[in-house]
Structures are given as structure tokens and as C-alpha cells.
Design an enzyme around this catalytic site. Structure first.
Site, PDB file in Angstrom:
ATOM      1  N   LYS A  15       0.819  -1.213   0.000  1.00 27.36           N
ATOM      2  CA  LYS A  15       0.000   0.000   0.000  1.00 27.36           C
ATOM      3  C   LYS A  15       0.855   1.267   0.000  1.00 27.36           C
ATOM      4  CE  LYS A  15      -2.233  -0.821   3.846  1.00 27.36           C
ATOM      5  NZ  LYS A  15      -1.584  -2.017   4.393  1.00 27.36           N
ATOM      6  N   ARG A  88      -9.103  -0.461   9.976  1.00 24.60           N
ATOM      7  CA  ARG A  88      -8.513  -1.777  10.213  1.00 24.60           C
ATOM      8  C   ARG A  88      -9.492  -2.753  10.805  1.00 24.60           C
ATOM      9  NH1 ARG A  88      -2.996   0.097  10.059  1.00 24.60           N
ATOM     10  NH2 ARG A  88      -1.649  -1.702  10.208  1.00 24.60           N
ATOM     11  N   ARG A 125      12.190  -5.437   4.646  1.00 20.61           N
ATOM     12  CA  ARG A 125      11.886  -4.071   4.219  1.00 20.61           C
ATOM     13  C   ARG A 125      12.839  -3.076   4.884  1.00 20.61           C
ATOM     14  NH1 ARG A 125       5.881  -1.782   4.996  1.00 20.61           N
ATOM     15  NH2 ARG A 125       6.270  -2.153   7.204  1.00 20.61           N
ATOM     16  N   ARG A 158      12.071  -0.501  10.185  1.00 21.42           N
ATOM     17  CA  ARG A 158      11.035  -0.145  11.151  1.00 21.42           C
ATOM     18  C   ARG A 158      11.101  -1.079  12.345  1.00 21.42           C
ATOM     19  NH1 ARG A 158       5.230   0.650   8.403  1.00 21.42           N
ATOM     20  NH2 ARG A 158       4.641  -0.767  10.073  1.00 21.42           N
ATOM     21  N   ARG A 169       1.238  -8.871  13.751  1.00 25.58           N
ATOM     22  CA  ARG A 169       0.545  -7.953  12.838  1.00 25.58           C
ATOM     23  C   ARG A 169      -0.248  -8.712  11.784  1.00 25.58           C
ATOM     24  NH1 ARG A 169       5.556  -4.905  11.020  1.00 25.58           N
ATOM     25  NH2 ARG A 169       4.244  -3.856   9.498  1.00 25.58           N
TER      26      ARG A 169
HETATM   27  P1  ADP Z   1       1.397  -2.039   8.651  1.00 24.77           P
HETATM   28  O1  ADP Z   1       0.209  -1.839   7.786  1.00 24.77           O
HETATM   29  O2  ADP Z   1       2.594  -2.451   7.872  1.00 24.77           O
HETATM   30  O3  ADP Z   1       1.164  -2.866   9.877  1.00 24.77           O
HETATM   31  P2  ADP Z   1       1.244   0.706   9.641  1.00 24.77           P
HETATM   32  O4  ADP Z   1       2.339   1.675   9.553  1.00 24.77           O
HETATM   33  O5  ADP Z   1      -0.023   0.963   8.902  1.00 24.77           O
HETATM   34  O6  ADP Z   1       1.898  -0.648   9.209  1.00 24.77           O
HETATM   35  O7  ADP Z   1       0.847   0.484  11.174  1.00 24.77           O
HETATM   36  C1  ADP Z   1       1.792   0.210  12.171  1.00 24.77           C
HETATM   37  C2  ADP Z   1       1.103   0.031  13.540  1.00 24.77           C
HETATM   38  O8  ADP Z   1       0.385   1.234  13.878  1.00 24.77           O
HETATM   39  C3  ADP Z   1       0.040  -1.060  13.637  1.00 24.77           C
HETATM   40  O9  ADP Z   1       0.608  -2.316  13.905  1.00 24.77           O
HETATM   41  C4  ADP Z   1      -0.838  -0.535  14.784  1.00 24.77           C
HETATM   42  O10 ADP Z   1      -0.250  -0.788  16.044  1.00 24.77           O
HETATM   43  C5  ADP Z   1      -0.827   0.956  14.572  1.00 24.77           C
HETATM   44  N1  ADP Z   1      -1.952   1.407  13.724  1.00 24.77           N
HETATM   45  C6  ADP Z   1      -1.865   1.976  12.493  1.00 24.77           C
HETATM   46  N2  ADP Z   1      -3.078   2.270  12.005  1.00 24.77           N
HETATM   47  C7  ADP Z   1      -3.980   1.865  12.954  1.00 24.77           C
HETATM   48  C8  ADP Z   1      -5.388   1.872  13.053  1.00 24.77           C
HETATM   49  N3  ADP Z   1      -6.151   2.340  12.058  1.00 24.77           N
HETATM   50  N4  ADP Z   1      -5.963   1.383  14.168  1.00 24.77           N
HETATM   51  C9  ADP Z   1      -5.240   0.911  15.165  1.00 24.77           C
HETATM   52  N5  ADP Z   1      -3.895   0.846  15.146  1.00 24.77           N
HETATM   53  C10 ADP Z   1      -3.252   1.326  14.053  1.00 24.77           C
END
Ligand code: ADP
Ligand code: ZN
Length: 212
Positions: A15, A88, A125, A158, A169
Site C-alpha cells: 500500500k 482496520r 523491508r 522499522r 501484525r
Molecule cells: P502495517 O500496515 O505495515 O502494519 P502501519 O504503519 O499501517 O503498518 O501500522 C503500524 C502500527 O500502527 C500497527 O501495527 C498498529 O499498532 C498501529 N496502527 C496503524 N493504524 C492503525 C489503526 N487504524 N488502528 C489501530 N492501530 C493502528
């Protein structure tokens, strides 16, 4: 006016890479809740301190905290956004419609990919600390180890891209994605693309989705 675009897909499904292209080629603004949360952690804010442990474990931050952060960082009147990382779960999908998008036209696109491929992608990554370019040691390695091809800055990993957190995750994703897909599908707002294809091909399918 193009619809507001909601990208749905597992961690590592690409994404972020595609969002960057939509920004540079089609004029979208990219809003990533993960990036917003990491910024809060970096700044040492109260919110950042509250969410750090949860993110390190790979679990979800509570819906209202993320919603607030999202709302205070976007202005739908003057921008077309790509929402990345939100919603999510089913509750967040409803909150996005009711509290953020309201009557703005929107479309969701699901990045379909075999989830068993993703752990390796995530662990390999690396991101440029200067320009944000995303690399992968398996499929898109930099010419010189640890250094960005584009700007020469250092590549970083990261904190949540380690084996254990990646496992959580991906599991969280598996546990929450179906109701989100059904939500958009039921309203005829869902498109699907094959995210296992090469980045250029994925971008072409994505572009078609933005024209619908
Ligand atoms: P990825 O999609 O690779 O897991 P992101 O950068 O989108 O990475 O998210 C990293 C972390 O941030 C998630 O594992 C979660 O802890 C938190 N996070 C991000 N977006 C949300 C969301 N919409 N709701 C709850 N937690 C979130
Ligand atoms: Zn760079």
C-alpha cells in the site's frame, strides 16, 4: 472530482509503495495512520507515549485515538486523500464514514495477496531516512548496502518489522479484515487488485480503480 481512496491490505501488501506513486502521478494526498502514530512517538507526545508499547507488539491502537489523530490531520474540503492503514476493523470503517468522510464520495480497494508471502517481505523491508523510498533486500535491494540510491541517506528498518511483531501484525490482520471487506462490498464500494503482481502492474490496476 475523483473519489477519496481507501487502501485495504495486509502489512507488506504494498500500500505504501503504491500510495507514493498515486501522490506523485495523480495528485493525491497520502494519509497513513501508522505514519501519524510513529510521528507522535518520535515527538514524545503524551499520545505517542501511550501507543508506543502497543505498536511495538504489533497490536491495534484503540479506535478513537486513531480516529482523532486522523481527523485532526485531514481536510477533505480541499484535498483528495488516500487513506492507508485506516480502517482496520469494522468499527473503524463505520467511523471513517460517519466522522471523517461524511458525504464525500469514496472507494475502497483491497490489495489481494497470499498472506504467507508477507512475513519475508516485511522482515526484509528497509526505508530511507531521508526521502522515504521503500526498499526490499529480496526484490529491490539498494545498489550500496544501507544507503538510498535516490538521495544517499541511510536506510532504516522499522522497529515493528521484526519476526515476532510481524507475526502478530499478520494475525491481527487475518482476524479483522473480513468484516471490513464485507462492509464495503455490501455498499458496492469495493474493488480488488492483485497485489502479488509487479509494482507497475499493480499501479495500472489501481489507476483503473480510481477512474470508476
Ligand atoms: P502495517 O500496515 O505495515 O502494519 P502501519 O504503519 O499501517 O503498518 O501500522 C503500524 C502500527 O500502527 C500497527 O501495527 C498498529 O499498532 C498501529 N496502527 C496503524 N493504524 C492503525 C489503526 N487504524 N488502528 C489501530 N492501530 C493502528
Ligand atoms: Zn532516500
Amino acid at each position: 472530482m475523483k473519489p477519496q481512496l481507501i487502501l485495504l491490505g495486509a502489512p507488506g501488501s504494498g500500500k505504501g509503495t503504491q500510495a507514493a506513486r498515486l501522490v506523485s502521478e495523480l495528485g493525491y494526498e497520502h494519509i497513513s495512520t501508522g505514519d501519524l502514530l510513529r510521528k507522535e512517538i518520535k515527538s514524545g507526545s503524551e499520545l505517542g507515549q501511550r501507543v508506543q508499547g502497543i505498536m511495538d507488539e504489533g497490536k491495534l491502537v484503540d479506535d478513537h485515538t486513531v480516529l482523532e489523530l486522523l481527523n485532526s490531520n485531514c481536510d477533505l474540503k480541499s484535498n483528495q486523500y488516500i487513506f492507508d492503514g485506516f480502517p482496520r476493523n469494522h468499527e473503524q470503517a463505520k467511523l471513517l464514514d460517519g466522522e471523517v468522510l461524511k458525504d464525500a464520495k469514496s472507494r475502497a480497494v483491497y490489495f489481494e495477496i497470499d498472506l504467507d508471502m508477507l512475513a519475508a517481505r516485511l522482515i526484509n523491508r528497509r526505508t530511507c531516512s531521508g526521502c522515504g523510498e521503500i526498499y526490499n533486500l529480496l526484490s529491490k535491494a539498494p545498489a550500496k548496502e544501507g544507503v538510498c540510491d535516490k538521495c544517499g541517506a541511510e536506510l532504516t528498518q522499522r522497529k515493528d518489522d521484526n519476526e515476532e511483531t510481524v507475526k502478530t501484525r499478520l494475525q491481527v490482520f487475518k482476524d479483522t479484515v473480513e468484516p471490513v471487506l464485507s462492509y464495503y462490498e455490501a455498499e458496492g464500494r469495493l474493488g480488488r487488485i492483485d497485489a502479488s503482481a509487479a509494482p507497475d502492474a499493480v499501479f495500472d490496476s489501481l489507476k483503473k480503480q480510481t477512474e470508476l
